[in-house]
Scaffold this active site. Structure first.
Site, PDB file in Angstrom:
ATOM      1  N   ARG A 142      -9.922  31.251  48.485  1.00  9.31           N
ATOM      2  CA  ARG A 142      -9.654  30.136  49.385  1.00  9.31           C
ATOM      3  C   ARG A 142      -9.368  28.834  48.626  1.00  9.31           C
ATOM      4  O   ARG A 142      -8.571  28.002  49.077  1.00  9.31           O
ATOM      5  CB  ARG A 142     -10.870  29.938  50.291  1.00  9.31           C
ATOM      6  CG  ARG A 142     -10.621  29.010  51.449  1.00  9.31           C
ATOM      7  CD  ARG A 142     -11.855  28.604  52.232  1.00  9.31           C
ATOM      8  NE  ARG A 142     -13.031  29.422  52.080  1.00  9.31           N
ATOM      9  CZ  ARG A 142     -14.257  28.987  52.367  1.00  9.31           C
ATOM     10  NH1 ARG A 142     -14.435  27.753  52.808  1.00  9.31           N
ATOM     11  NH2 ARG A 142     -15.299  29.780  52.220  1.00  9.31           N
ATOM     12  N   PHE A 183      -1.541   6.687  12.409  1.00 14.58           N
ATOM     13  CA  PHE A 183      -1.752   8.061  11.965  1.00 14.58           C
ATOM     14  C   PHE A 183      -2.984   8.705  12.594  1.00 14.58           C
ATOM     15  O   PHE A 183      -3.190   9.903  12.473  1.00 14.58           O
ATOM     16  CB  PHE A 183      -1.926   8.099  10.443  1.00 14.58           C
ATOM     17  CG  PHE A 183      -2.938   7.093   9.944  1.00 14.58           C
ATOM     18  CD1 PHE A 183      -4.287   7.236  10.218  1.00 14.58           C
ATOM     19  CD2 PHE A 183      -2.520   5.978   9.226  1.00 14.58           C
ATOM     20  CE1 PHE A 183      -5.209   6.310   9.779  1.00 14.58           C
ATOM     21  CE2 PHE A 183      -3.446   5.041   8.789  1.00 14.58           C
ATOM     22  CZ  PHE A 183      -4.796   5.206   9.066  1.00 14.58           C
ATOM     23  N   TYR A 200     -14.529  31.564  47.690  1.00 15.91           N
ATOM     24  CA  TYR A 200     -13.919  30.394  47.027  1.00 15.91           C
ATOM     25  C   TYR A 200     -12.839  30.786  46.027  1.00 15.91           C
ATOM     26  O   TYR A 200     -11.858  30.054  45.847  1.00 15.91           O
ATOM     27  CB  TYR A 200     -14.985  29.589  46.292  1.00 15.91           C
ATOM     28  CG  TYR A 200     -15.962  28.849  47.171  1.00 15.91           C
ATOM     29  CD1 TYR A 200     -15.888  28.884  48.560  1.00 15.91           C
ATOM     30  CD2 TYR A 200     -16.984  28.087  46.598  1.00 15.91           C
ATOM     31  CE1 TYR A 200     -16.792  28.204  49.356  1.00 15.91           C
ATOM     32  CE2 TYR A 200     -17.896  27.406  47.380  1.00 15.91           C
ATOM     33  CZ  TYR A 200     -17.798  27.465  48.760  1.00 15.91           C
ATOM     34  OH  TYR A 200     -18.697  26.787  49.536  1.00 15.91           O
ATOM     35  N   GLU A 214     -11.966   6.185   5.249  1.00 12.15           N
ATOM     36  CA  GLU A 214     -11.543   6.825   6.498  1.00 12.15           C
ATOM     37  C   GLU A 214     -12.817   7.274   7.222  1.00 12.15           C
ATOM     38  O   GLU A 214     -13.213   8.433   7.184  1.00 12.15           O
ATOM     39  CB  GLU A 214     -10.607   7.982   6.179  1.00 12.15           C
ATOM     40  CG  GLU A 214      -9.338   7.482   5.476  1.00 12.15           C
ATOM     41  CD  GLU A 214      -8.609   8.547   4.685  1.00 12.15           C
ATOM     42  OE1 GLU A 214      -8.987   9.733   4.784  1.00 12.15           O
ATOM     43  OE2 GLU A 214      -7.669   8.199   3.942  1.00 12.15           O
ATOM     44  N   ASN A 244       1.977  11.324   6.182  1.00 13.52           N
ATOM     45  CA  ASN A 244       1.137  10.514   7.070  1.00 13.52           C
ATOM     46  C   ASN A 244       1.577  10.728   8.512  1.00 13.52           C
ATOM     47  O   ASN A 244       2.679  10.339   8.889  1.00 13.52           O
ATOM     48  CB  ASN A 244       1.266   9.037   6.702  1.00 13.52           C
ATOM     49  CG  ASN A 244      -0.059   8.375   6.396  1.00 13.52           C
ATOM     50  OD1 ASN A 244      -0.126   7.163   6.305  1.00 13.52           O
ATOM     51  ND2 ASN A 244      -1.110   9.137   6.235  1.00 13.52           N
ATOM     52  N   TYR A 261       0.824  -1.210   0.000  1.00  9.03           N
ATOM     53  CA  TYR A 261       0.000   0.000   0.000  1.00  9.03           C
ATOM     54  C   TYR A 261       0.859   1.262   0.000  1.00  9.03           C
ATOM     55  O   TYR A 261       1.808   1.388   0.772  1.00  9.03           O
ATOM     56  CB  TYR A 261      -0.912   0.036   1.243  1.00  9.03           C
ATOM     57  CG  TYR A 261      -1.636   1.351   1.389  1.00  9.03           C
ATOM     58  CD1 TYR A 261      -2.706   1.666   0.553  1.00  9.03           C
ATOM     59  CD2 TYR A 261      -1.216   2.305   2.315  1.00  9.03           C
ATOM     60  CE1 TYR A 261      -3.352   2.891   0.655  1.00  9.03           C
ATOM     61  CE2 TYR A 261      -1.860   3.536   2.422  1.00  9.03           C
ATOM     62  CZ  TYR A 261      -2.928   3.824   1.588  1.00  9.03           C
ATOM     63  OH  TYR A 261      -3.549   5.030   1.684  1.00  9.03           O
ATOM     64  N   HIS A 286      -3.134  16.584  -2.498  1.00 11.71           N
ATOM     65  CA  HIS A 286      -3.438  16.691  -1.068  1.00 11.71           C
ATOM     66  C   HIS A 286      -3.101  18.072  -0.501  1.00 11.71           C
ATOM     67  O   HIS A 286      -3.451  18.367   0.642  1.00 11.71           O
ATOM     68  CB  HIS A 286      -2.676  15.616  -0.283  1.00 11.71           C
ATOM     69  CG  HIS A 286      -3.271  14.245  -0.421  1.00 11.71           C
ATOM     70  ND1 HIS A 286      -3.775  13.760  -1.602  1.00 11.71           N
ATOM     71  CD2 HIS A 286      -3.454  13.241   0.491  1.00 11.71           C
ATOM     72  CE1 HIS A 286      -4.226  12.531  -1.428  1.00 11.71           C
ATOM     73  NE2 HIS A 286      -4.051  12.196  -0.167  1.00 11.71           N
TER      74      HIS A 286
END
Length: 521
Positions: free
Chosen positions: A289, A335, A286, A421, A200, A57, A87
């Site tokens: 404190r 990834f 608060y 995906e 990746n 792959y 990409h």
């Protein structure tokens, strides 16, 4: 530059602090000798797979939905180049030089682990470009944080291919090929798998996340100091910080904060004229404190996130990964960005609380219903002057924005790549908004510190403890007392910068150390 100190990367031992240093542009990168052997071995195994004609792959197949499409040997380089170009689809503002350096350094660190199949030549070209700050134009948006931060890392690789835009201190923003040439560098040429090896991984999430983390750690330490200053000015009691109380609930962060309060407030080591001048309260609100309990969990959150991000920085997050010793190339899911995404959502939620409680302390400083002998909005001639009225509104506005930004982005997921995906982390947004939350926290705490120092003007001539007097003088070095209304924004920015540079912490750290030495002797 030749005189810059180098930080050695081996893929296993990078710290969050060193990654931020690498973002500064003041350090070079070198890769450990042991890593070069691993890089060479992994590449040799990959080349043997190609020679044998085996299908693997991303090496001789398409990507994502096209994983079952086998690509002919003569098109393997084109396959990788097409991957980077297609990409490179990010949008938005570009990453700053600091963030781009951190992104690039982190990718180099991953490649140095020796499981990516990158060639020594391309890795060296990345290092050479980093060391002269040749920084590709990387848009900040476009990753879903699942199959790695594909879009931003592709833009990083695209610039290194001599395409798109690139910036360096010597050239400014120009065509990438022109910037590389100006520095005597050649564009990278991609062999089989090298495009995939460069994109990746979770390096965008992690690098921006580390920046948010280190800024959070700095402001969290100083938040303890600022809260102590506010308590001093509001004539609060230090009884709530007694060590015996906190031994009964021994969270690490809680105990550390209580110890700092003891070091900064009235004691035999650091006496306070202000404390000795008023009748001691039985207990405070608060927001004063409970600082050890509220601030403490923020410190513990930061420690947790640092541990997780340190592991992530030094992890192989490629796919597929090469195991030369087993003669295998294996596909997996390292990834996926869920780890850093969840951690950074948690960081944003945690550190936001420092602003949440700070805004309430500002209210106590400026509202005479909550303070003793302090004028409304901390200014004389109220009505003619508005004092800190709208500075408090600014703090409230920032806190409200943070309440939206702390909604976890990692609870969302959208299926991408035609269902291949089908679960994503949304970690890129988790990182970006965590950083924004931290920046808002810095600004809110700057307003509180300004207000506390202004409140101290009305306690004069009485002195606070010596460490708090140092903080007061530091603030007054950049912002004078508020005698009458003036342009306030520059004061807020100046004090925010003190916090960013950790000067408030530097002012008190010797006193805290001295107190601890005396208490332990």
């Amino acid at each position: 530059m030749a005189d810059k100190q180098a930080i050695t990367l081996d893929g296993n031992s990078l710290t969050t602090g060193d990654l931020v240093k690498l973002g500064s542009g003041k350090y070079n990168i070198k890769v450990a000798d042991s890593s070069w052997e691993k890089v060479k071995s992994a590449r040799g195994h990959l080349d043997s797979i190609i020679r044998e004609g085996k299908v693997a792959y991303g090496i001789n197949t398409g990507f994502g939905k096209f994983a079952n499409v086998v690509v002919s040997p003569d098109k393997l380089s084109e396959l990788q180049e097409n991957l980077i170009r297609s990409h490179s689809s990010g949008v938005g503002e570009p990453l700053s030089p600091q963030k781009t350096r951190m992104l690039m350094a982190l990718r180099i660190n991953v490649l140095a682990k020796g499981h990516s199949g990158i060639t020594e030549k391309v890795l060296n070209q990345y290092i050479d470009a980093f060391n002269v700050s040749c920084l590709p134009y990387v848009p900040e948006k476009g990753t879903v944080g699942a199959s790695g931060d594909l879009a931003p890392l592709s833009h990083l690789a695209l610039g290194m291919m001599g395409e798109g835009k690139m910036w360096s201190p010597k050239t400014g923003l120009k065509e990438a090929k022109e910037v590389l040439s100006h520095h005597g560098l050649e564009p990278i040429t991609l062999g089989p798998k090298e495009g995939l090896a460069l994109i990746n991984g979770t390096q965008l999430i992690t690098s921006i996340g580390v920046l948010a983390l280190e800024k959070a750690a700095a402001i969290a330490r100083q938040a303890d100091v600022i809260a102590a200053m506010t308590l001093e000015v509001l004539e609060g009691t230090n009884k709530a910080f007694d060590s015996d109380i906190h031994k009964l609930r021994p969270h690490k962060g809680q105990q550390a904060v209580a110890s700092r309060f003891r070091a900064l407030l009235d004691s035999e080591v650091h006496p306070s004229e202000i404390t000795k001048s008023h009748k001691e309260h039985v207990q405070d609100a608060y927001t004063l404190r409970c600082c050890p309990q509220v601030h403490g969990v923020v410190h513990d959150t930061i420690d947790f996130v640092r541990g997780l991000l340190t592991t992530e920085m030094n992890s192989a997050t490629d796919n597929p990964m090469i195991f030369p010793d087993r003669h295998l190339i294996l596909s997996g899911g390292n990834f996926h960005g869920e780890y850093p995404a969840k951690a950074l959502d948690y960081l944003a939620i945690g550190v936001h609380e420092l602003a949440n409680i700070s805004e309430r302390r500002i209210e106590r400083l400026i509202n005479p219903a909550y303070s003793e002998r302090l004028p409304a909005f901390l200014v004389a001639e109220g009505g003619l002057n508005s004092g800190f009225m709208i500075a408090h509104c600014t703090a409230a506005g920032l806190v409200s924005e943070n309440k939206v930004l702390t909604h976890p982005s990692s609870v969302d997921s959208l299926s991408t790549s035609a269902g291949t995906e089908d679960h994503v982390s949304m970690g890129g947004f988790a990182a970006r908004k965590a950083l924004t939350v931290v920046e808002h926290v810095e600004q809110v705490l700057a307003i509180e510190l300004l207000a506390a120092c202004q409140g101290k003007e009305f306690r004069n001539p009485l002195k606070a403890t010596e460490p708090l007097e140092k903080v007061y003088k530091l603030v007054r070095s950049v912002a004078k007392p508020w005698d009458k209304d003036r342009f306030m924004a520059p004061d807020i920015e100046a004090v925010t910068e003190l916090l960013r540079e950790e000067k408030v912490w530097a002012a008190v750290k010797p006193f805290i150390d001295n107190y601890e030495r005396q208490m332990s002797s």
